[in-house]
Write an enzyme that holds these catalytic residues in place. Structure first.
Site, PDB file in Angstrom:
ATOM      1  N   ASP A 118       0.814  -1.214   0.000  1.00 46.02           N
ATOM      2  CA  ASP A 118       0.000   0.000   0.000  1.00 46.02           C
ATOM      3  C   ASP A 118       0.848   1.266   0.000  1.00 46.02           C
ATOM      4  O   ASP A 118       0.620   2.182  -0.797  1.00 46.02           O
ATOM      5  CB  ASP A 118      -0.943   0.013   1.208  1.00 46.02           C
ATOM      6  CG  ASP A 118      -2.042  -1.031   1.097  1.00 46.02           C
ATOM      7  OD1 ASP A 118      -1.982  -1.860   0.173  1.00 46.02           O
ATOM      8  OD2 ASP A 118      -2.955  -1.015   1.933  1.00 46.02           O
TER       9      ASP A 118
ATOM     10  N   ARG B 253       0.489   1.865  16.959  1.00 42.44           N
ATOM     11  CA  ARG B 253      -0.069   2.923  16.119  1.00 42.44           C
ATOM     12  C   ARG B 253       0.013   4.320  16.729  1.00 42.44           C
ATOM     13  O   ARG B 253       0.347   5.279  16.018  1.00 42.44           O
ATOM     14  CB  ARG B 253      -1.516   2.587  15.728  1.00 42.44           C
ATOM     15  CG  ARG B 253      -1.695   1.338  14.879  1.00 42.44           C
ATOM     16  CD  ARG B 253      -0.583   1.130  13.882  1.00 42.44           C
ATOM     17  NE  ARG B 253      -0.953   0.175  12.836  1.00 42.44           N
ATOM     18  CZ  ARG B 253      -0.095  -0.399  12.014  1.00 42.44           C
ATOM     19  NH1 ARG B 253       1.200  -0.127  12.138  1.00 42.44           N
ATOM     20  NH2 ARG B 253      -0.496  -1.233  11.081  1.00 42.44           N
TER      21      ARG B 253
ATOM     22  N   SER C 260      -1.702  -9.944   3.785  1.00 39.40           N
ATOM     23  CA  SER C 260      -1.006  -8.741   4.231  1.00 39.40           C
ATOM     24  C   SER C 260      -0.389  -9.004   5.593  1.00 39.40           C
ATOM     25  O   SER C 260      -0.983  -9.670   6.442  1.00 39.40           O
ATOM     26  CB  SER C 260      -2.008  -7.581   4.326  1.00 39.40           C
ATOM     27  OG  SER C 260      -1.419  -6.452   4.926  1.00 39.40           O
TER      28      SER C 260
END
Length: 407
Positions: A14, A94, A179
């Site tokens: 991506d 994150r 992924s």
């Protein structure tokens, strides 16, 4: 002069596509690889690839120690597991990625922070909620939430074709289209053939941190983990920093097949998702930490922690790291963990972790009181249990008279 953007860049499918896509729209792209200890990646090659595609800059920032010390270990102290099984390896990283990205955006004068998280997933929530908490005025570009991007790349097939056309090397292939996301805490595997929850995920994945239980040694391995106030500080008596502890247990746990799970989880955005995860080091640490807590924390305190732990896991999973409630909960856990000091010996064997022994200077375990053998009854006289139970039973006896039960 072109506007600059900072792209949270992994070098995967991506974000590799995004470098070219953003350039086509007139941006100077500053690629930021946040080094979280990804065990299977060549950082120099990844950074070079971004420059070869045409990025204005491409740098890596090493936050492995910060990730373990300031993010993973506080979650460990909570014994937080999303839906009772997932150790939150991706979720934990994150908010740190967003923090580093905003710092880089300040350095290069970027007008926006770009990430490649899908509009169907959890990571978009984690990236954005963390960024907005740190910088309420931040502009975020999330291409997967844009019609223009999705019309050009409706699926991974088109992205792979784009990379082939542009000579952009990526790990994903048509034959292995799942992924993966990795850091020093774990590796996650999703998408492709894994989207069928009835397909056995283990044989189709090239695991990066663990061997299978079947291939693990036939001899049990042992390791002693030391803690100070709930924080892992040593392996086999040798002092180590946070990342070194995780790294050492990743190697030992991974070599013994520890830490693989296959789950269908409930995403924050409302759908169910199937994922396969491996987290050998953190699996060992959760087991050791819990064993030491059992020795050192009183019943009411640990039961309160256990009732709150799912709330913390859900907040981390959903992306609410930088908020008042989390601040308060982290202050609480630091106080509760003060006595959790000592050592735990683990046995690792073919995917299993068992507790061999535990010791602590703050142990609340009193053999004289707990023993079934005859003992001094000064602290616990068994005759006292008669009155204790008669009082506890008052409401039950009253209910039994008023509403007799059939038996």
């Amino acid at each position: 002069m072109a506007d600059s953007v900072v792209l949270a860049y992994s070098g995967g499918l991506d974000t590799s596509v995004l470098v070219g896509w953003l350039m086509d729209r007139g941006y100077d792209v500053h690629c930021l690889y946040v080094d979280l200890g990804q065990p299977c990646e060549d950082i120099e090659a990844i950074l070079k690839k971004a420059l070869d595609i045409g990025a204005k800059s491409s740098i890596a920032v090493d936050v492995q120690e910060e990730l373990c010390r300031d993010f993973a270990f506080p979650v460990l102290q909570w014994q937080a597991k999303y839906e009772n099984i997932y150790l939150l390896g991706t979720s934990i990283a994150r908010p740190l990625i967003s923090k580093i990205a905003l710092q880089r955006a300040r350095e290069v004068g970027a007008v926006a922070y770009v990430h490649g998280a899908t509009g169907k997933g959890n990571d978009q929530c984690r990236f954005q909620l963390a960024a907005e908490a740190l910088d309420p005025k931040v502009k975020i570009i999330a291409p997967w939430r844009m019609d223009e991007f999705r019309s050009q790349f409706p699926g991974r097939k088109e992205m792979l074709e784009y990379c082939a056309e542009k000579n952009i090397p990526v790990k994903a292939t048509a034959s292995k289209p799942y992924s993966s996301d990795e850091n020093c805490l774990h590796i996650s595997y999703e998408a492709g053939d894994l989207e069928d929850p009835n397909v056995d995920g283990f044989p189709i994945i090239d695991f990066g941190m663990t061997v299978s239980a079947q291939e693990a040694p036939d001899q049990e391995a042992t390791v002693k983990v030391g803690f100070e106030s709930g924080i892992p500080v040593s392996i086999n008596g040798e002092k180590k920093n946070a990342f070194e502890v995780v790294d050492a247990l990743n190697k030992l746990g991974g070599a013994n097949g520890v830490g693989r799970i296959d789950i269908v989880e409930n995403r924050f955005v409302g759908m169910k998702s199937r994922g396969v995860y491996e987290a050998p080091g953190m699996t060992c640490l959760y087991a050791a930490h819990q064993a030491l807590e059992q020795l050192t924390v009183d019943r009411d305190a640990i039961h309160l922690r256990d009732r709150l732990s799912p709330e913390v896991a859900e907040m981390v999973y959903n992306g609410f790291w930088y908020c008042a409630k989390m601040d308060a909960l982290m202050a609480f856990i630091q106080q509760l963990q003060q006595p959790v000091t000592g050592e735990v010996t683990l046995g690792l064997y073919k995917g299993n972790v068992r507790i061999i022994g535990r010791t602590s200077p703050n142990s609340l375990y009193d053999e004289a009181i707990a023993s079934m053998e005859a003992a001094d009854e000064a602290d616990y006289n068994q005759n006292d249990a008669e009155g204790f139970l008669r009082i506890l039973g008052v409401p039950l006896r009253v209910q039994g008279k008023a509403r007799p039960r059939q038996f």
